[in-house]
Design a protein around this motif. Sequence first.
Motif, short mmCIF file in Angstrom:
data_model
loop_
_atom_site.label_atom_id
_atom_site.label_comp_id
_atom_site.label_asym_id
_atom_site.label_seq_id
_atom_site.Cartn_x
_atom_site.Cartn_y
_atom_site.Cartn_z
N GLY A 53 -5.05 3.35 -40.01
CA GLY A 53 -4.48 4.31 -39.02
C GLY A 53 -2.85 3.91 -38.84
N LYS A 54 -1.83 4.79 -38.80
CA LYS A 54 -0.67 4.46 -38.28
C LYS A 54 -0.43 4.77 -36.89
CE LYS A 54 4.07 5.74 -39.42
NZ LYS A 54 4.98 6.58 -40.17
N ILE A 55 0.30 3.79 -36.06
CA ILE A 55 0.50 3.92 -34.56
C ILE A 55 1.95 4.02 -34.41
CG2 ILE A 55 0.17 3.05 -32.47
CD1 ILE A 55 -2.53 1.66 -33.62
N ALA A 56 2.41 4.92 -34.08
CA ALA A 56 3.95 5.11 -33.85
C ALA A 56 4.43 4.35 -32.32
CB ALA A 56 4.36 6.63 -33.60
N ILE A 59 -9.25 2.31 -16.47
CA ILE A 59 -9.14 3.51 -17.23
C ILE A 59 -8.28 3.60 -18.62
CG2 ILE A 59 -8.53 5.96 -17.00
CD1 ILE A 59 -9.68 5.62 -14.12
N CYS A 60 -6.95 3.25 -18.19
CA CYS A 60 -6.05 3.18 -19.39
C CYS A 60 -6.68 2.10 -20.59
CB CYS A 60 -4.81 2.34 -19.04
SG CYS A 60 -3.60 3.54 -17.95
N ASN A 61 -7.19 1.09 -20.34
CA ASN A 61 -7.76 0.42 -21.54
C ASN A 61 -8.80 1.06 -22.15
OD1 ASN A 61 -5.67 -1.45 -21.59
ND2 ASN A 61 -6.70 -2.85 -19.84
N LEU A 62 -9.78 1.76 -21.17
CA LEU A 62 -10.84 2.54 -21.94
C LEU A 62 -10.42 3.54 -22.92
CD1 LEU A 62 -13.49 2.54 -19.13
CD2 LEU A 62 -13.92 1.34 -21.28
N ILE A 63 -9.47 4.14 -22.50
CA ILE A 63 -8.77 5.27 -23.25
C ILE A 63 -7.95 4.79 -24.60
CG2 ILE A 63 -7.32 7.27 -23.19
CD1 ILE A 63 -7.96 7.58 -20.18
N PHE A 64 -6.92 4.16 -24.24
CA PHE A 64 -6.18 3.32 -25.33
C PHE A 64 -6.54 2.53 -26.35
CE2 PHE A 64 -3.22 5.38 -22.23
CZ PHE A 64 -2.79 6.57 -23.07
N MET A 112 -8.21 3.91 -29.45
CA MET A 112 -7.61 4.43 -30.32
C MET A 112 -6.84 3.54 -31.40
SD MET A 112 -6.14 7.41 -27.81
CE MET A 112 -6.89 8.38 -26.90
N VAL A 113 -6.40 2.22 -30.56
CA VAL A 113 -5.64 1.37 -31.37
C VAL A 113 -6.44 0.53 -32.24
CG1 VAL A 113 -4.34 -0.75 -31.09
CG2 VAL A 113 -3.79 1.29 -29.69
N LYS A 128 -17.90 11.03 -49.34
CA LYS A 128 -17.17 11.53 -47.99
C LYS A 128 -15.99 10.68 -47.66
CE LYS A 128 -21.95 11.98 -45.88
NZ LYS A 128 -22.26 13.46 -46.47
N LEU A 129 -15.11 11.69 -46.85
CA LEU A 129 -14.01 10.87 -46.05
C LEU A 129 -14.35 11.03 -44.67
CD1 LEU A 129 -10.96 10.41 -46.84
CD2 LEU A 129 -10.62 12.93 -45.73
N ILE A 130 -14.14 9.90 -44.12
CA ILE A 130 -14.37 9.67 -42.82
C ILE A 130 -12.88 9.16 -42.16
CG2 ILE A 130 -15.65 8.16 -41.09
CD1 ILE A 130 -17.82 7.86 -43.36
N ILE A 131 -12.96 9.81 -40.91
CA ILE A 131 -11.86 9.61 -39.94
C ILE A 131 -12.38 9.15 -38.79
CG2 ILE A 131 -9.93 10.65 -38.96
CD1 ILE A 131 -9.75 12.79 -40.73
N ALA A 132 -11.78 7.90 -38.33
CA ALA A 132 -12.13 7.27 -37.29
C ALA A 132 -11.02 7.09 -36.33
CB ALA A 132 -12.95 6.11 -37.21
N PHE A 133 -11.29 7.71 -35.07
CA PHE A 133 -10.15 7.64 -34.12
C PHE A 133 -10.57 7.27 -32.63
CE2 PHE A 133 -6.57 9.18 -31.48
CZ PHE A 133 -5.55 8.20 -31.91
N GLY A 134 -10.33 6.12 -32.19
CA GLY A 134 -11.11 5.88 -30.80
C GLY A 134 -12.59 6.02 -30.91
N PHE A 135 -13.15 6.86 -29.85
CA PHE A 135 -14.51 7.26 -30.01
C PHE A 135 -14.83 8.40 -30.90
CE2 PHE A 135 -13.32 5.70 -25.77
CZ PHE A 135 -14.34 4.50 -25.62
#
Length: 135
Positions: A6-9, A45-50, A53-54, A65-72
């Motif tokens: 995944g790309k991270i801006a 909380i910040c670390n649990l959220i972000f 995702m990274v 199948k196509l699987i998109i995984a992002f964070g949880f």
Amino acid sequence: MIRFKGKIAIWFWIVIALCEVVCIYACFDKEANGGIVAGIIGLLICNLIFLPMVIRNYVEVQEDKLIIAFGFSTETVNISDITEMYESCNPLASTAASLDRVIIKAGSRMLMCSVKEKTELFESVKEKNPNLKTR
């Protein structure tokens, strides 16, 4: 199975850094009531959220199948159901940490993701679904 990272801006990294800085500042702010406790809770909380995702940010093309995984979250779609894929800068909330996104239409579903190798993703999916329309 092919996995596309995944790309991270840069703006996403800046948001993470700002959240971390604010929480660390709260830890050392002598005028804030319970500053150190609030700062530590904020950091957690910040670390649990972000961080998820990274760390967990990819698109995987499997046999069917196509699987998109992002964070949880994880979204799965059958490749045969995908009718269209195209690039977009759509700012709607989605499973993407960049505004440089790929829209995937499958029936009534519309998924968004962001990968570094968009062309390779398109080719990989089109190879498995020749009826796929791309723009």
